[in-house]
Design an enzyme around this catalytic site. Structure first.
Site, PDB file in Angstrom:
ATOM      1  N   ASP A 182      11.954  23.493 -38.505  1.00 19.54           N
ATOM      2  CA  ASP A 182      11.111  23.718 -37.330  1.00 19.54           C
ATOM      3  C   ASP A 182      11.105  25.191 -36.916  1.00 19.54           C
ATOM      4  OD1 ASP A 182      10.664  20.938 -37.269  1.00 19.54           O
ATOM      5  OD2 ASP A 182      10.529  20.945 -35.081  1.00 19.54           O
ATOM      6  N   TYR A 209      21.785  10.803 -40.575  1.00 21.85           N
ATOM      7  CA  TYR A 209      20.742   9.844 -40.205  1.00 21.85           C
ATOM      8  C   TYR A 209      20.973   8.469 -40.826  1.00 21.85           C
ATOM      9  CZ  TYR A 209      18.084  13.938 -38.615  1.00 21.85           C
ATOM     10  OH  TYR A 209      17.668  15.079 -37.971  1.00 21.85           O
ATOM     11  N   LYS A 230      28.611  23.934 -42.785  1.00 24.39           N
ATOM     12  CA  LYS A 230      29.365  24.122 -41.540  1.00 24.39           C
ATOM     13  C   LYS A 230      30.827  23.799 -41.832  1.00 24.39           C
ATOM     14  CE  LYS A 230      29.658  24.955 -37.131  1.00 24.39           C
ATOM     15  NZ  LYS A 230      29.511  26.350 -36.620  1.00 24.39           N
ATOM     16  N   ASP A 253      24.777  27.935 -38.395  1.00 25.43           N
ATOM     17  CA  ASP A 253      24.421  28.580 -37.119  1.00 25.43           C
ATOM     18  C   ASP A 253      23.997  30.031 -37.358  1.00 25.43           C
ATOM     19  OD1 ASP A 253      27.089  28.687 -37.876  1.00 25.43           O
ATOM     20  OD2 ASP A 253      27.902  28.409 -35.863  1.00 25.43           O
ATOM     21  N   ASP A 259      16.322  19.502 -41.067  1.00 29.99           N
ATOM     22  CA  ASP A 259      15.360  19.082 -40.048  1.00 29.99           C
ATOM     23  C   ASP A 259      15.199  20.194 -39.014  1.00 29.99           C
ATOM     24  OD1 ASP A 259      13.723  17.626 -38.413  1.00 29.99           O
ATOM     25  OD2 ASP A 259      15.144  16.007 -38.016  1.00 29.99           O
TER      26      ASP A 259
HETATM   27 MG    MG Z   1      11.779  17.227 -37.644  1.00 30.95          MG
END
Ligand code: MG
Ligand code: NAI
Length: 339
Positions: A236, A128, A177, A208, A232
């Site tokens: 969720d 980001y 990863k 993953d 992030d």
């Molecule tokens: Mg988020």
């Protein structure tokens, strides 16, 4: 004792859940005998309209010297800058199941009962914040974002995660990863830091596979450490595990312990303005703020109120009440919490 916080409501359901949370905070402040001053700050689109900047100087001045920032949500601009400005690198995202909501999970009750995971997400670096651009060459238009981490950035979040794991059940799963991204050696760096935490078991896991394991067998996890992007996405999944994204709160701390407190959800445009948003994510973030301040009794008071109201069967719409359960809107839920 007195505290000053900056409330940044933002957009969408942001103002609804922040207002609701402030009512709860003000009440526990009264009950526990501390003073709470609230200043309002601006960020994102509404800040741009009012002050000509997504992250205006007035907001910085308000936040400076405050005891915490309570944030709603924004659609664009400002939030990454705010996190970066105060170096809020350590994002704590507890994923815990409330007993009376076990049957709201996407998983079967026996898979989810007693779930207590802490996701720790690196928040001020990685993809980001890496160099990024759109361009074009003879093959066509393209875009890129760079996932760059200094080793010292990985090491400092690793130390936070190891410390948390030590205080909890002693297990730290590291999302990585490295089969595809070998220049980001999270496993080695975390293991090196872990020599100072001999009682913590470090478990590297390809991200993953980790995503699958979170759904198949979430109870196996204690603390999960992840980079900005991976954290992030993984957190969720936590929303589905506990029954609603609207239940999860987070704290983002810098090295001084100063923090930004927000739900993990966004502006929820599909339900914004209807007064039906679930405020428990932002309230949960405020609980983390109280704990950070050392106001343990106030934090416990809110948790107890939440558990009581949920056990009585009151549900906001995101928890799709059925049978004996009672549908309430944001305001009704807050009134029940305040009783
Ligand atoms: Mg988020
Ligand atoms: P979202 O988290 O806003 O919503 C996803 C789904 O969950 C929607 O169906 C929404 O109604 C539901 N939901 C979320 N929070 C809820 C709550 N408290 N109560 C009841 N239901 C809730 O994610 P989405 O739709 O991907 O993003 C919407 C906007 O929010 C985008 O512009 C995005 O950029 C922004 N966003 C902002 C964040 C922030 O400010 N920290 C974080 C995530 C997204």
């Amino acid at each position: 004792q007195s505290y000053r916080i900056v409330a940044i409501p933002g957009e969408g359901i942001g103002p609804e859940v922040v207002e609701a949370s402030l009512k709860v905070l003000q009440q526990v402040a009264k009950l526990e005998g501390f003073a709470l001053q609230v200043d309002y700050g601006w960020l994102g689109k509404t800040a741009l309209e009012k002050f000509g900047s997504y992250f205006p100087q007035t907001t910085i001045e308000l936040c400076n010297g405050s005891d915490g920032i309570v944030f709603g949500a924004v659609t664009q601009g400002g939030l990454l800058e705010l996190r970066k400005h105060y170096d809020f690198f350590c994002n704590l995202r507890p994923i815990t199941i409330v007993d009376s909501l076990v049957h709201k999970s996407s998983l079967r009750p026996e898979k989810i009962k007693g779930l207590d995971i802490l996701v720790i997400r690196e928040l001020v670096s990685g993809i980001y914040f890496g160099s990024a651009a759109r361009g074009s060459d003879e093959k066509g238009a393209y875009g890129y974002h760079t996932m760059l981490y200094y080793d010292h950035e990985i090491r400092r979040i690793a130390r936070q995660a190891l410390q948390k794991a030590q205080q909890r059940r002693g297990k730290l799963t590291v999302a990585h990863k490295e089969n595809a991204l070998p220049n980001l050696p999270w496993t080695r760096l975390v293991q090196e830091e872990a020599t100072a935490f001999p009682d913590v078991v470090v478990e590297p896991m390809l991200v993953d596979n980790l995503a699958m394991q979170m759904v198949m067998n979430p109870q196996r996890f204690d603390v999960i450490l992840a980079s900005n992007l991976f954290g992030d996405i993984l957190s969720d999944i936590g929303g589905a595990l506990v029954g609603s994204l609207g239940l999860l709160g987070s704290a983002s701390l810098n090295a001084d312990g100063f923090g930004l407190y927000e739900a993990i959800h966004g502006t929820a445009p599909d339900i914004a303005g209807k007064g039906i948003a679930n405020p428990l994510g932002t309230i949960g973030a405020c609980v983390l703020m109280l704990e950070q301040w050392g106001e343990k009794r106030a934090a416990q008071r809110i948790m107890a109120a939440q558990d009581r109201v949920l056990a009585q069967g009151y549900r906001t719409a995101d928890l799709s009440p059925q049978g004996e359960e009672i549908l309430v809107n944001t305001e009704q839920l807050i009134q029940l919490l305040l009783e």
